[in-house]
Every structure is written in C-alpha cells, then in structure tokens.
Scaffold this motif. Structure first.
Motif, PDB file in Angstrom:
ATOM      1  N   ILE A 139      -3.801   9.592  -2.955  1.00 37.40           N
ATOM      2  CA  ILE A 139      -2.743   9.750  -1.957  1.00 37.40           C
ATOM      3  C   ILE A 139      -3.392   9.871  -0.577  1.00 37.40           C
ATOM      4  O   ILE A 139      -4.160  10.813  -0.327  1.00 37.40           O
ATOM      5  N   PRO A 140      -3.113   8.928   0.318  1.00 37.59           N
ATOM      6  CA  PRO A 140      -3.730   8.971   1.649  1.00 37.59           C
ATOM      7  C   PRO A 140      -3.385  10.263   2.396  1.00 37.59           C
ATOM      8  O   PRO A 140      -2.305  10.848   2.215  1.00 37.59           O
ATOM      9  N   ASP A 141      -4.302  10.687   3.251  1.00 34.59           N
ATOM     10  CA  ASP A 141      -4.117  11.930   4.000  1.00 34.59           C
ATOM     11  C   ASP A 141      -2.875  11.891   4.881  1.00 34.59           C
ATOM     12  O   ASP A 141      -2.304  12.939   5.200  1.00 34.59           O
ATOM     13  N   ALA A 142      -2.456  10.694   5.299  1.00 35.16           N
ATOM     14  CA  ALA A 142      -1.305  10.583   6.205  1.00 35.16           C
ATOM     15  C   ALA A 142       0.016  10.920   5.524  1.00 35.16           C
ATOM     16  O   ALA A 142       1.026  11.121   6.211  1.00 35.16           O
ATOM     17  N   LEU A 143       0.041  11.003   4.198  1.00 35.60           N
ATOM     18  CA  LEU A 143       1.281  11.282   3.477  1.00 35.60           C
ATOM     19  C   LEU A 143       1.317  12.736   3.006  1.00 35.60           C
ATOM     20  O   LEU A 143       0.463  13.144   2.212  1.00 35.60           O
ATOM     21  N   PRO A 144       2.284  13.531   3.462  1.00 36.57           N
ATOM     22  CA  PRO A 144       2.440  14.879   2.911  1.00 36.57           C
ATOM     23  C   PRO A 144       2.690  14.802   1.404  1.00 36.57           C
ATOM     24  O   PRO A 144       3.392  13.899   0.934  1.00 36.57           O
TER      25      PRO A 144
END
Length: 347
Positions: free
Chosen positions: A145-150
């Motif tokens: 899960i990319p860091d940009a997605l909560p």
C-alpha cells in the motif's frame, strides 16, 4: 506454532456476528504476519455470512479488504520487511501453475483460487478473513500500500477498487469513451472516481437522484435516475461501456439498449437469483454482456499505485467492531456513504 487471535465470526448462517478467536498458522518460509489495522465491509461479506450464495463454512470470519502492517516475515521472504504497509484482497492462494496463474490472472485459476475467507487452504483448513487482529499470508498474495494512501481509505480498494479498476482497464475506459456506472454504493463510488481519473466521460445511473450531488463531487459528469422510464429513451445508444455494480436482477434488455454498437455491459454485482435475457438485446447492435471478477495480484498492485497517484481513497465510515451487525443492516438499507471500515484495534 498455531496462534489464536481475536476475531468476529458468524457462528451459523444468518446468525449475528460475535466476538471469538480463530487460529492463525505459524509463519512459514514465504509468509508474512500482518497486524490488521482496518478491514472493509463488502456486500459480499453479507451474502456469504448469511449463506446467500450457498456453501458457507462456519464459523465464518468475513473480510477481504485488509490493510495493515507487516510484523513478521518468513526466512525466505524477499518482497516485504517488518513495518511495511500492506494489503490483502479476495484471495490468498491459487494453483500457481495453470495458464491463468502464469499470466497474473490468479482470480481465474483453473483449479480455483483460495478465498481469503470461507474457503479451504491447501491443507484443508478453513480460511478466516479480515475481521480479526492478525493474518498470515504468502508474500506472493500480498500487495504494498503506497504511503500516499491512508490505510483506512485503502482497505476497500482491495476489493471495491480492483473490482472496478479491472473492467474499466480491460474495456479501455479513457478519453473519448462514455462510461456509465450503475449504482452509487461501495463499488460504484470507486468506479466513478477511477473512470474519471482515466479520462472517461462518466455517467451515474442510480435509482433516484438522491445521491446526485455526491456523484458529481466524486467525478461524474452526468447523473440519471433509472426509476424514470424516460431515462432509457433519452440515453438509448449512448454508452461505450456500462459497469453494473448492483446485486439485484436488472432489466438487461433496457440497459443493453443504452449501449452503442459494439458496446459492453459488464457485471461486477452478483444477484443471488438467476436473471433472464432476450438475446435480441445483444444481437441488435453487436453488444456484449460480460462479467468481471476482481483482478490478479499484479493488477491489484497497479490499481493501488494508480489510486495513490490520483489521490483516490475510498469514502469511508470507520466503525468499532461491536457495530458490525448494525453496519450489515445499514448496508442492506443503502445507508452508508460509501464503505464501512472496521477499526480492528476494537476487536
């Protein structure tokens, strides 16, 4: 060594979910141990917990929209490290040998994928899903899960997101294409976001105009009520692609009539009962009636990266675990904007 972890399970068909414990296998050579932080509630969880599709295995711990953090890895794991943000979707294994698995289409595995819950693993043991505090999954069936997605907004992407991304990509939604999304719920709202980000002209087809403001905010260019017969006259022959997210039978003839020649109506919602179809609805216009089911591991990762790039998290209502049964009733009443997500710290 097997470990018991807290979970919420349906003890029998149609029974309310209740707190319990379930076994998790020891971390194997290629496994990751995931501390689940959030688990989305999908309509299919309700279908299966209440045995609407049959073949339920009880007690059943639903949940295939899982977002969490790696807390342990097997000795041969290479893709993940402790502390990584990861997700698990609708399946946790497949045969790995058939043509579809080799193509990255594990969801269509000839021998059958192993569901994240309500399935038997290769050892014949039942799988238990994300309504729990921890899960052990093979690294090859885990995504980053990319860091940009909560994490709470990312959890529903593991089913709702990929379920819409896959057909939109397969039928080439994009600039110059007119796309309709039938139903503005947990699936549909992600369909609107993703189709808009792909550059398509997006229409929502909903029973009423009640959610029109939401639809337009999510990226819809147009919004029409399917309860109005004039809608089907006015929009006849309009769309290149229609994706239906509803789990109730439709008048397929009416919806197929909304397609251009060579258009496709793709179903991702699954009614519990059979549907009927007059084949002239397909023959006239060389139209296609199709289905689509989630996506493979590589495509799911591609979807997560796409959503992170475009800032497309799910619209969520985070709840405590003791509200799961209430949430089920609210989903059935279409009383959620647009996905319930369980804070698994409350289990």
């Amino acid at each position: 060594m097997t470990t018991n972890v807290p979970a919420y399970a349906a003890p029998a068909p149609k029974a309310p979910l209740e707190r319990t414990t379930v076994p998790r296998r020891a971390v194997g050579e290629h496994d990751v141990l995931i501390e689940i932080r959030y688990a989305g509630i999908c309509h299919s969880d309700i279908h299966q917990a209440r045995d609407g599709w049959g073949q339920g295995i009880y007690p059943m711990v639903p949940g295939h929209e899982i977002a969490g953090v790696v807390t342990g890895v097997g000795p041969s794991v290479t893709r993940f490290r402790v502390g990584d943000r990861v997700g698990v979707g609708c399946f946790v294994d497949s045969c790995r040998e058939c043509a579809y698995c080799r193509q990255g289409l594990e969801q269509y595995c000839v021998r059958g994928m192993t569901g994240t819950y309500n399935a038997l693993d290769k050892n014949g043991e039942p799988t238990y899903g994300g309504y729990s505090t921890h899960i052990v999954v093979d690294e090859n069936y885990t995504v980053r899960i990319p860091d940009a997605l909560p994490l709470d907004e990312a959890a529903p992407l593991l089913c709702a997101g990929i379920t819409l991304y896959s057909p939109l990509a397969r039928w080439q939604a994009g600039p110059g294409k007119k796309v309709a999304i039938v139903g503005l719920g947990g699936l549909g709202h992600m369909g609107v976001k993703i189709a808009h980000a792909m550059g398509a002209e997006v229409t929502v087809l909903s029973q009423t105009l009640r959610k029109e403001a939401d639809g337009r905010k999510l990226g819809a260019d147009h919004f029409h009520a399917t309860s109005d017969p004039a809608t089907f006259e006015r929009l006849a022959g309009t769309f290149d692609l229609i994706v239906s997210t509803v789990s109730a039978p439709l008048d397929f003839g009416a919806y197929l009539g909304l397609l251009k020649t060579d258009g496709a109506l793709v179903n991702v919602g699954a009614p519990e009962e059979p549907v009927s179809l007059n084949l002239f609805s397909l023959i006239n216009g060389r139209r296609t009636l199709a289905g689509s089911m989630i996506g493979g591991i590589a495509e799911t990762q591609k979807m997560l990266d796409f959503c992170a790039e475009h800032g497309l998290g799910a619209e969520v209502e985070v709840i405590s675990a003791d509200r799961i049964n209430e949430a089920y009733e609210r989903v059935l009443a279409s009383d959620v904007r647009y996905r319930f997500v369980i804070d698994t710290a409350t289990i």
